[in-house]
Design an enzyme around this catalytic site. Sequence first.
Site, PDB file in Angstrom:
ATOM      1  N   ASN A   9       0.864  -1.179   0.000  1.00  0.00           N
ATOM      2  CA  ASN A   9       0.000   0.000   0.000  1.00  0.00           C
ATOM      3  C   ASN A   9       0.903   1.232   0.000  1.00  0.00           C
ATOM      4  OD1 ASN A   9      -1.770   2.093   0.442  1.00  0.00           O
ATOM      5  ND2 ASN A   9      -2.261   1.494   2.555  1.00  0.00           N
ATOM      6  N   TRP A  10       1.035   1.869  -1.141  1.00  0.00           N
ATOM      7  CA  TRP A  10       1.961   2.999  -1.260  1.00  0.00           C
ATOM      8  C   TRP A  10       1.449   4.248  -0.578  1.00  0.00           C
ATOM      9  CZ3 TRP A  10       3.757   2.940  -7.131  1.00  0.00           C
ATOM     10  CH2 TRP A  10       4.364   1.700  -7.402  1.00  0.00           C
ATOM     11  N   LYS A  11       0.202   4.272  -0.189  1.00  0.00           N
ATOM     12  CA  LYS A  11      -0.412   5.445   0.458  1.00  0.00           C
ATOM     13  C   LYS A  11      -0.183   6.697  -0.418  1.00  0.00           C
ATOM     14  CE  LYS A  11      -0.079   3.190   4.905  1.00  0.00           C
ATOM     15  NZ  LYS A  11       0.128   3.308   6.370  1.00  0.00           N
ATOM     16  N   HIS A  94      -9.307   1.481   5.097  1.00  0.00           N
ATOM     17  CA  HIS A  94      -8.013   1.610   5.785  1.00  0.00           C
ATOM     18  C   HIS A  94      -8.184   2.555   6.989  1.00  0.00           C
ATOM     19  CE1 HIS A  94      -3.850   2.621   6.682  1.00  0.00           C
ATOM     20  NE2 HIS A  94      -3.538   1.537   6.031  1.00  0.00           N
ATOM     21  N   GLU A  96      -6.513   4.898   8.080  1.00  0.00           N
ATOM     22  CA  GLU A  96      -6.271   6.315   7.789  1.00  0.00           C
ATOM     23  C   GLU A  96      -7.485   6.964   7.108  1.00  0.00           C
ATOM     24  OE1 GLU A  96      -1.608   5.118   7.481  1.00  0.00           O
ATOM     25  OE2 GLU A  96      -2.745   5.452   5.645  1.00  0.00           O
ATOM     26  N   GLU A 166      -5.013  -4.789  10.840  1.00  0.00           N
ATOM     27  CA  GLU A 166      -3.950  -3.800  11.024  1.00  0.00           C
ATOM     28  C   GLU A 166      -4.189  -3.054  12.332  1.00  0.00           C
ATOM     29  OE1 GLU A 166      -3.868  -1.266   7.401  1.00  0.00           O
ATOM     30  OE2 GLU A 166      -2.278  -2.637   6.819  1.00  0.00           O
ATOM     31  N   GLY A 172       2.977   2.309  10.877  1.00  0.00           N
ATOM     32  CA  GLY A 172       3.932   3.409  10.741  1.00  0.00           C
ATOM     33  C   GLY A 172       4.746   3.696  11.989  1.00  0.00           C
ATOM     34  N   SER A 212       3.785  -2.170  10.371  1.00  0.00           N
ATOM     35  CA  SER A 212       5.253  -2.221  10.524  1.00  0.00           C
ATOM     36  C   SER A 212       5.859  -3.559  10.124  1.00  0.00           C
ATOM     37  CB  SER A 212       5.637  -1.851  11.967  1.00  0.00           C
ATOM     38  OG  SER A 212       5.300  -0.499  12.211  1.00  0.00           O
TER      39      SER A 212
HETATM   40  O1  LIG Z   1      -1.570  -0.438   4.667  1.00  0.00           O
HETATM   41  C1  LIG Z   1      -0.511  -0.595   5.279  1.00  0.00           C
HETATM   42  C2  LIG Z   1      -0.510  -0.401   6.738  1.00  0.00           C
HETATM   43  O2  LIG Z   1      -1.057   0.841   7.049  1.00  0.00           O
HETATM   44  C3  LIG Z   1       0.843  -0.610   7.379  1.00  0.00           C
HETATM   45  O3  LIG Z   1       1.688   0.471   7.125  1.00  0.00           O
HETATM   46  P1  LIG Z   1       3.221   0.323   7.632  1.00  0.00           P
HETATM   47  O4  LIG Z   1       3.754  -0.942   7.016  1.00  0.00           O
HETATM   48  O5  LIG Z   1       3.912   1.570   7.147  1.00  0.00           O
HETATM   49  O6  LIG Z   1       3.145   0.217   9.159  1.00  0.00           O
END
Ligand SMILES: O=C[C@H](O)COP(=O)(O)O
Length: 248
Positions: A9-11, A94, A96, A166, A172, A212
């Site tokens: 997931n590149w966000k 998600h 976020e 998650e 993060g 993470s």
């Molecule tokens: O979608 C991915 C998750 O939000 C995990 O993010 P992360 O690997 O940066 O903790």
Amino acid sequence: MRKPIIAGNWKMYKTNTEARALVNGLKEKTMPAAVEVVLCPPFTALTTVAELLQGTAIGLGAQDLFWEDEGAYTGEVSPLMLKELGCSYVIIGHSERRQYFGETDETVNKKVKAALRHGLKPIICVGESLQQREAGETNAFVAGQVEKALDGLAPESIPQVVIAYEPIWAIGTGRSSSGSDANEVIGLVRQTIAKKFGSSLAEQVRIQYGGSVKPGNIKEFMDQPEIDGALVGGASLKAEDFYGIISY
Ligand SMILES: O=C[C@H](O)COP(=O)(O)O
């Protein structure tokens, strides 16, 4: 036997130029046949990444969608548009989006139905806050999210669903859950699905851990019986790191 699935997931990272460099870096590697790999770039990079993934075994996913096929919904993206671009997956709910953009269990459910209606496989995100974990509310809260996300789905669509557990406090932060703790909650997620749809269908659902995940801890999660993969954020933004995870 469930095929493991690891998604990046590149966000809100990677311009088209940066996306091209990242995908080309991954294409230099040999993808493990035993793992399904999916990249989820920002909407703006979907066309670029789709073109680069042509002829590879790597799948394409989006990070969100709206539940209508078209209409006066400024700024939104429809499942039809994602399907046309070559997406096979879409991340929904998600934390976020729930935290910053008003996503609710009800809108998640609408989006899940819209995704399935158009042949997109939903990666449905669930997970508790640190406060909820410390209050012992994790199981009840996560089970409720799963129930509401899957409410009203046709039984035959359940094997198309992916769930990503998650824990918010692990996203993060560099502080991941332990493999055994994640396995316990993911086992509860599967039991929740079994209660609604029966154990045969629940056993077919792939459930990822996210929070993470790094090359150094992926094996701890993949060694767990209930965990079928990972949803990776930060460590998916560098080809070397992400390859270190998918080649666990
Ligand atoms: O979608 C991915 C998750 O939000 C995990 O993010 P992360 O690997 O940066 O903790």
